[in-house]
Structure formats: C-alpha cells, structure tokens
Motif scaffolding. Sequence first.
Motif, PDB file in Angstrom:
ATOM      1  N   THR A  63       0.421  -1.848   0.248  1.00 44.57           N
ATOM      2  CA  THR A  63      -0.067  -0.595   0.456  1.00 44.57           C
ATOM      3  C   THR A  63       1.021   1.561   0.429  1.00 44.57           C
ATOM      4  O   THR A  63       0.944   2.544  -0.197  1.00 44.57           O
ATOM      5  CB  THR A  63      -0.877  -0.022   1.188  1.00 44.57           C
ATOM      6  N   ASP A  64       1.973   1.348   0.263  1.00 39.21           N
ATOM      7  CA  ASP A  64       2.971   2.091   0.421  1.00 39.21           C
ATOM      8  C   ASP A  64       2.674   3.084   1.394  1.00 39.21           C
ATOM      9  O   ASP A  64       2.328   4.365   1.176  1.00 39.21           O
ATOM     10  CB  ASP A  64       3.115   3.078  -0.717  1.00 39.21           C
ATOM     11  N   ARG A  65       2.334   2.912   2.705  1.00 37.96           N
ATOM     12  CA  ARG A  65       2.265   3.558   3.752  1.00 37.96           C
ATOM     13  C   ARG A  65       2.439   2.768   4.783  1.00 37.96           C
ATOM     14  O   ARG A  65       2.927   1.351   4.851  1.00 37.96           O
ATOM     15  CB  ARG A  65       0.330   2.867   3.661  1.00 37.96           C
ATOM     16  N   TRP A  66       3.072   3.833   5.961  1.00 40.61           N
ATOM     17  CA  TRP A  66       3.634   3.035   7.351  1.00 40.61           C
ATOM     18  C   TRP A  66       1.941   2.502   7.987  1.00 40.61           C
ATOM     19  O   TRP A  66       1.297   3.004   8.080  1.00 40.61           O
ATOM     20  CB  TRP A  66       4.679   4.172   7.751  1.00 40.61           C
ATOM     21  N   ASP A  67       3.086   2.028   8.655  1.00 42.89           N
ATOM     22  CA  ASP A  67       2.097   1.466   9.795  1.00 42.89           C
ATOM     23  C   ASP A  67       1.527   1.922  10.927  1.00 42.89           C
ATOM     24  O   ASP A  67       0.802   2.226  11.944  1.00 42.89           O
ATOM     25  CB  ASP A  67       2.112  -0.053  10.304  1.00 42.89           C
ATOM     26  N   ALA A  68       2.770   2.819  11.380  1.00 40.28           N
ATOM     27  CA  ALA A  68       2.417   3.799  12.345  1.00 40.28           C
ATOM     28  C   ALA A  68       3.200   5.165  12.267  1.00 40.28           C
ATOM     29  O   ALA A  68       4.306   5.321  11.832  1.00 40.28           O
ATOM     30  CB  ALA A  68       2.997   3.004  13.720  1.00 40.28           C
ATOM     31  N   GLU A  69       3.084   5.925  13.088  1.00 43.59           N
ATOM     32  CA  GLU A  69       3.535   7.581  12.993  1.00 43.59           C
ATOM     33  C   GLU A  69       2.942   8.013  14.558  1.00 43.59           C
ATOM     34  O   GLU A  69       2.837   8.384  15.358  1.00 43.59           O
ATOM     35  CB  GLU A  69       2.864   8.242  12.407  1.00 43.59           C
ATOM     36  N   ILE A  70       4.707   8.288  15.278  1.00 46.90           N
ATOM     37  CA  ILE A  70       5.257   8.631  16.673  1.00 46.90           C
ATOM     38  C   ILE A  70       5.935  10.076  16.026  1.00 46.90           C
ATOM     39  O   ILE A  70       6.756  10.111  15.454  1.00 46.90           O
ATOM     40  CB  ILE A  70       6.283   7.209  17.147  1.00 46.90           C
ATOM     41  N   TYR A  71       5.460  10.926  17.296  1.00 50.78           N
ATOM     42  CA  TYR A  71       6.720  11.700  17.306  1.00 50.78           C
ATOM     43  C   TYR A  71       6.993  11.548  19.102  1.00 50.78           C
ATOM     44  O   TYR A  71       6.421  11.117  20.215  1.00 50.78           O
ATOM     45  CB  TYR A  71       5.144  13.170  18.050  1.00 50.78           C
TER      46      TYR A  71
END
Length: 95
Positions: A63-71
């Motif tokens: 899907t060319d998407r990352w599973d998680a986004e964290i800051y």
Amino acid sequence: MAARTTTELERQQIFTASGADSFRSELLSGRTVRCANLWMASAQVYNDGAAEIEIFCSLDIRTDRWDAEIYYYSFERAIAALREYEQTGNIPEGE
C-alpha cells in the motif's frame, strides 16, 4: 516546499554512538533519515532549539503506507525508541 534529502542508515546502525550521532546530525540539518522499510524519521527544528521528531514505522510495500506514526520531542527518546523497535519489533508509544 522543497523535497528533503534522505540519508540511509543500515539496520542496527542506530545502536552505535556514531549511528546515533549521524541520526541526530542529519535531522538537525533538515534531512530525512531512513532505515530500509523499517523506519523513517524527520524533524522540525525551531529557533529556540526545540525539535519535533516524527518517526514512521513498518512500511507496507503493498500500500506504500507506514503502519505507525509517532512523535518525540527529544533526540535521546527518539533514538531509544528506534533501538527498542529494531530490537523487539514493538512499536513504542510517542511522547
């Protein structure tokens, strides 16, 4: 907006002092740092020296998407989180 330059790190390079220093230096220079399809990081550095570090984990190539986004708001916390992620596969929580 201009595209960012991406610097590649090898798996487990973040575990070394030089790898951690490279990670920090590249982000402070406005570059994106990436470790294959495992993780990618970028940072917004403010005039007062504060930084907001954005980390993406586990790229799904279908899907060319990352599973998680964290800051994170500390380079040390971001580095510790990436070390934990590479060692255990568990995506840590952000700040």
